[in-house]
Design a protein around this motif. Structure first.
Motif, PDB file in Angstrom:
ATOM      1  N   ARG A 157       0.827  -1.201   0.000  1.00  0.00           N
ATOM      2  CA  ARG A 157       0.000   0.000   0.000  1.00  0.00           C
ATOM      3  C   ARG A 157       0.866   1.257   0.000  1.00  0.00           C
ATOM      4  NH1 ARG A 157      -2.704   3.475   3.449  1.00  0.00           N
ATOM      5  NH2 ARG A 157      -1.381   2.795   5.176  1.00  0.00           N
ATOM      6  N   ARG A 158       2.039   1.187   0.622  1.00  0.00           N
ATOM      7  CA  ARG A 158       2.902   2.366   0.726  1.00  0.00           C
ATOM      8  C   ARG A 158       3.759   2.592  -0.515  1.00  0.00           C
ATOM      9  NH1 ARG A 158       6.626   1.534   3.984  1.00  0.00           N
ATOM     10  NH2 ARG A 158       6.029  -0.413   4.982  1.00  0.00           N
TER      11      ARG A 158
ATOM     12  N   LEU B 180       7.886  11.985 -15.307  1.00  0.00           N
ATOM     13  CA  LEU B 180       6.655  11.631 -14.603  1.00  0.00           C
ATOM     14  C   LEU B 180       5.759  12.821 -14.339  1.00  0.00           C
ATOM     15  CD1 LEU B 180       8.063   9.202 -11.935  1.00  0.00           C
ATOM     16  CD2 LEU B 180       7.256   8.698 -14.242  1.00  0.00           C
ATOM     17  N   ASP B 181       4.497  12.514 -14.356  1.00  0.00           N
ATOM     18  CA  ASP B 181       3.470  13.449 -13.940  1.00  0.00           C
ATOM     19  C   ASP B 181       2.732  12.707 -12.829  1.00  0.00           C
ATOM     20  OD1 ASP B 181       1.591  15.429 -13.815  1.00  0.00           O
ATOM     21  OD2 ASP B 181       0.432  14.657 -15.520  1.00  0.00           O
ATOM     22  N   ARG B 182       2.969  13.133 -11.589  1.00  0.00           N
ATOM     23  CA  ARG B 182       2.383  12.371 -10.495  1.00  0.00           C
ATOM     24  C   ARG B 182       1.400  13.226  -9.693  1.00  0.00           C
ATOM     25  NH1 ARG B 182       6.782   8.811  -7.548  1.00  0.00           N
ATOM     26  NH2 ARG B 182       7.960  10.717  -7.246  1.00  0.00           N
ATOM     27  N   PRO B 183       0.288  13.559 -10.322  1.00  0.00           N
ATOM     28  CA  PRO B 183      -0.634  14.509  -9.699  1.00  0.00           C
ATOM     29  C   PRO B 183      -1.272  13.973  -8.412  1.00  0.00           C
ATOM     30  CG  PRO B 183      -1.659  13.457 -11.593  1.00  0.00           C
ATOM     31  CD  PRO B 183      -0.231  13.026 -11.584  1.00  0.00           C
ATOM     32  N   TRP B 184      -1.249  12.662  -8.235  1.00  0.00           N
ATOM     33  CA  TRP B 184      -1.920  12.074  -7.081  1.00  0.00           C
ATOM     34  C   TRP B 184      -0.971  11.887  -5.901  1.00  0.00           C
ATOM     35  CZ3 TRP B 184       0.569   9.677 -10.802  1.00  0.00           C
ATOM     36  CH2 TRP B 184       1.440   8.684 -10.439  1.00  0.00           C
ATOM     37  N   ARG B 185       0.196  12.504  -6.002  1.00  0.00           N
ATOM     38  CA  ARG B 185       1.204  12.230  -4.992  1.00  0.00           C
ATOM     39  C   ARG B 185       0.683  12.504  -3.576  1.00  0.00           C
ATOM     40  NH1 ARG B 185       7.644  13.221  -5.787  1.00  0.00           N
ATOM     41  NH2 ARG B 185       8.131  11.495  -4.414  1.00  0.00           N
TER      42      ARG B 185
ATOM     43  N   ARG C  21      -3.074   7.095 -11.148  1.00  0.00           N
ATOM     44  CA  ARG C  21      -3.099   7.763 -12.445  1.00  0.00           C
ATOM     45  C   ARG C  21      -1.843   7.373 -13.197  1.00  0.00           C
ATOM     46  NH1 ARG C  21      -5.303  13.705 -10.862  1.00  0.00           N
ATOM     47  NH2 ARG C  21      -6.275  13.103  -8.907  1.00  0.00           N
ATOM     48  N   PRO C  22      -1.905   7.423 -14.526  1.00  0.00           N
ATOM     49  CA  PRO C  22      -0.694   7.064 -15.263  1.00  0.00           C
ATOM     50  C   PRO C  22       0.416   8.057 -14.972  1.00  0.00           C
ATOM     51  CG  PRO C  22      -2.356   7.968 -16.742  1.00  0.00           C
ATOM     52  CD  PRO C  22      -3.021   7.778 -15.412  1.00  0.00           C
ATOM     53  N   TRP C  23       1.630   7.557 -14.918  1.00  0.00           N
ATOM     54  CA  TRP C  23       2.773   8.425 -14.669  1.00  0.00           C
ATOM     55  C   TRP C  23       3.022   9.364 -15.829  1.00  0.00           C
ATOM     56  CZ3 TRP C  23       7.395   5.337 -12.291  1.00  0.00           C
ATOM     57  CH2 TRP C  23       7.135   5.153 -10.933  1.00  0.00           C
ATOM     58  N   VAL C  24       2.756   8.872 -17.024  1.00  0.00           N
ATOM     59  CA  VAL C  24       3.044   9.677 -18.198  1.00  0.00           C
ATOM     60  C   VAL C  24       1.772   9.808 -19.018  1.00  0.00           C
ATOM     61  CG1 VAL C  24       5.504   9.166 -18.298  1.00  0.00           C
ATOM     62  CG2 VAL C  24       3.890   7.620 -19.374  1.00  0.00           C
ATOM     63  N   PRO C  25       1.599  10.957 -19.691  1.00  0.00           N
ATOM     64  CA  PRO C  25       0.337  11.223 -20.369  1.00  0.00           C
ATOM     65  C   PRO C  25       0.206  10.541 -21.717  1.00  0.00           C
ATOM     66  CG  PRO C  25       1.781  13.108 -20.604  1.00  0.00           C
ATOM     67  CD  PRO C  25       2.513  12.108 -19.757  1.00  0.00           C
TER      68      PRO C  25
ATOM     69  N   MET D 191      -2.091  11.928  -2.541  1.00  0.00           N
ATOM     70  CA  MET D 191      -3.030  10.880  -2.131  1.00  0.00           C
ATOM     71  C   MET D 191      -2.306   9.678  -1.526  1.00  0.00           C
ATOM     72  SD  MET D 191      -5.462  10.869  -5.542  1.00  0.00           S
ATOM     73  CE  MET D 191      -6.533   9.527  -4.982  1.00  0.00           C
ATOM     74  N   LEU D 192      -0.992   9.617  -1.717  1.00  0.00           N
ATOM     75  CA  LEU D 192      -0.263   8.450  -1.212  1.00  0.00           C
ATOM     76  C   LEU D 192      -0.228   8.456   0.308  1.00  0.00           C
ATOM     77  CD1 LEU D 192       2.768   8.272  -3.645  1.00  0.00           C
ATOM     78  CD2 LEU D 192       0.884   6.646  -3.475  1.00  0.00           C
ATOM     79  N   PRO D 193      -0.385   7.284   0.887  1.00  0.00           N
ATOM     80  CA  PRO D 193      -0.271   7.203   2.345  1.00  0.00           C
ATOM     81  C   PRO D 193       1.147   7.542   2.786  1.00  0.00           C
ATOM     82  CG  PRO D 193      -0.443   5.010   1.357  1.00  0.00           C
ATOM     83  CD  PRO D 193      -0.681   5.996   0.259  1.00  0.00           C
TER      84      PRO D 193
ATOM     85  N   PRO E  24      -4.924   6.053  -5.864  1.00  0.00           N
ATOM     86  CA  PRO E  24      -3.794   6.852  -6.372  1.00  0.00           C
ATOM     87  C   PRO E  24      -3.142   6.146  -7.556  1.00  0.00           C
ATOM     88  CG  PRO E  24      -3.170   5.699  -4.363  1.00  0.00           C
ATOM     89  CD  PRO E  24      -4.634   5.446  -4.560  1.00  0.00           C
TER      90      PRO E  24
END
Lengths: 145, 145
Positions: free
Chosen positions: A18-19, B135-140, A110-114, B142-144, A108
């Protein structure tokens, strides 16, 4: 002194998974073994207490491998100073249908790259194992900079 | 803006592999796909300019899988801030005999943990591929933690 290798409990394995966000997926394609990095998330159904792995993909070979041979393995690991840990999920993978794929939207994941990502793949675990390693890295000075 | 995914040249792939020490090995055991972390090193023969991957192992399942189905894949990756890279070597693996196994002694390839390690396995590459990801990590968030 720490034991050099210790087994992790199933609960520890899931907490570890999970982490993390980066895993490596191994699968078969025809008669070959393939290995690719994937951004994954753990999905937990609080009603059934069932945990699965979800990831997105648009890669032809990856999807084809999963569809043709559902038997896959996903690994996540961590290396911090002299301590390493590695968790492996072995299980069956399949593409989620449109109705199920929305489960990925709240994770969490989403794709890393678009680049286009079309499918959500779920891995239903058959076996989850994890090990912690107390490292002895005497050759560290030999590593190139 | 960076391209989201760029292919690495073969030379870049080997240089990347040389700088890492932790890889993940995927192999088949009977009809299952297995995945384990391994400490590996790149061996380079300056005469033939041939590069191979070496690792030590004593694990029954790992060795058995390699002996039964030599087709394997090894991956190494790196994630630093918004940049990731992943290199995959696909090839044939086998146990080196005693005469050849000494090649591992001059490489930064000691076991991480002091459990018995009996064999040196070599992977002769069929295909080496690598990709870099911006990388595009918009959900960062959200990570625990």
């Amino acid at each position: 002194m720490d034991e050099p290798v210790t087994e992790m409990s199933t609960a520890e394995c899931w907490e570890f998974l999970r982490r993390q966000e980066l895993g490596r997926l191994a699968f078969r394609l025809v008669d070959e073994v393939h290995l690719v990095p994937v951004n994954y998330a753990v999905d937990h159904d609080p009603v059934t207490d069932r945990r699965t792995i979800l990831f997105r993909t648009a890669e032809g070979s990856k999807l084809l491998g999963v569809v043709m041979h559902g038997d896959v393995a996903l690994e996540a690991d961590e290396l911090v100073d002299e301590h390493a840990a590695s968790v492996v999920v072995r299980g069956r993978a399949w593409l989620l249908d449109e109705h199920e794929a929305h489960r990925a939207d709240t994770l969490p994941l989403r794709p890393w790259v678009p680049t286009p990502r079309y499918g959500v793949v779920e891995i239903d675990p058959v076996e989850v194992t994890g090990r912690r390693f107390a490292l002895d890295r005497p050759w560290r000075h030999m590593l190139p900079g």
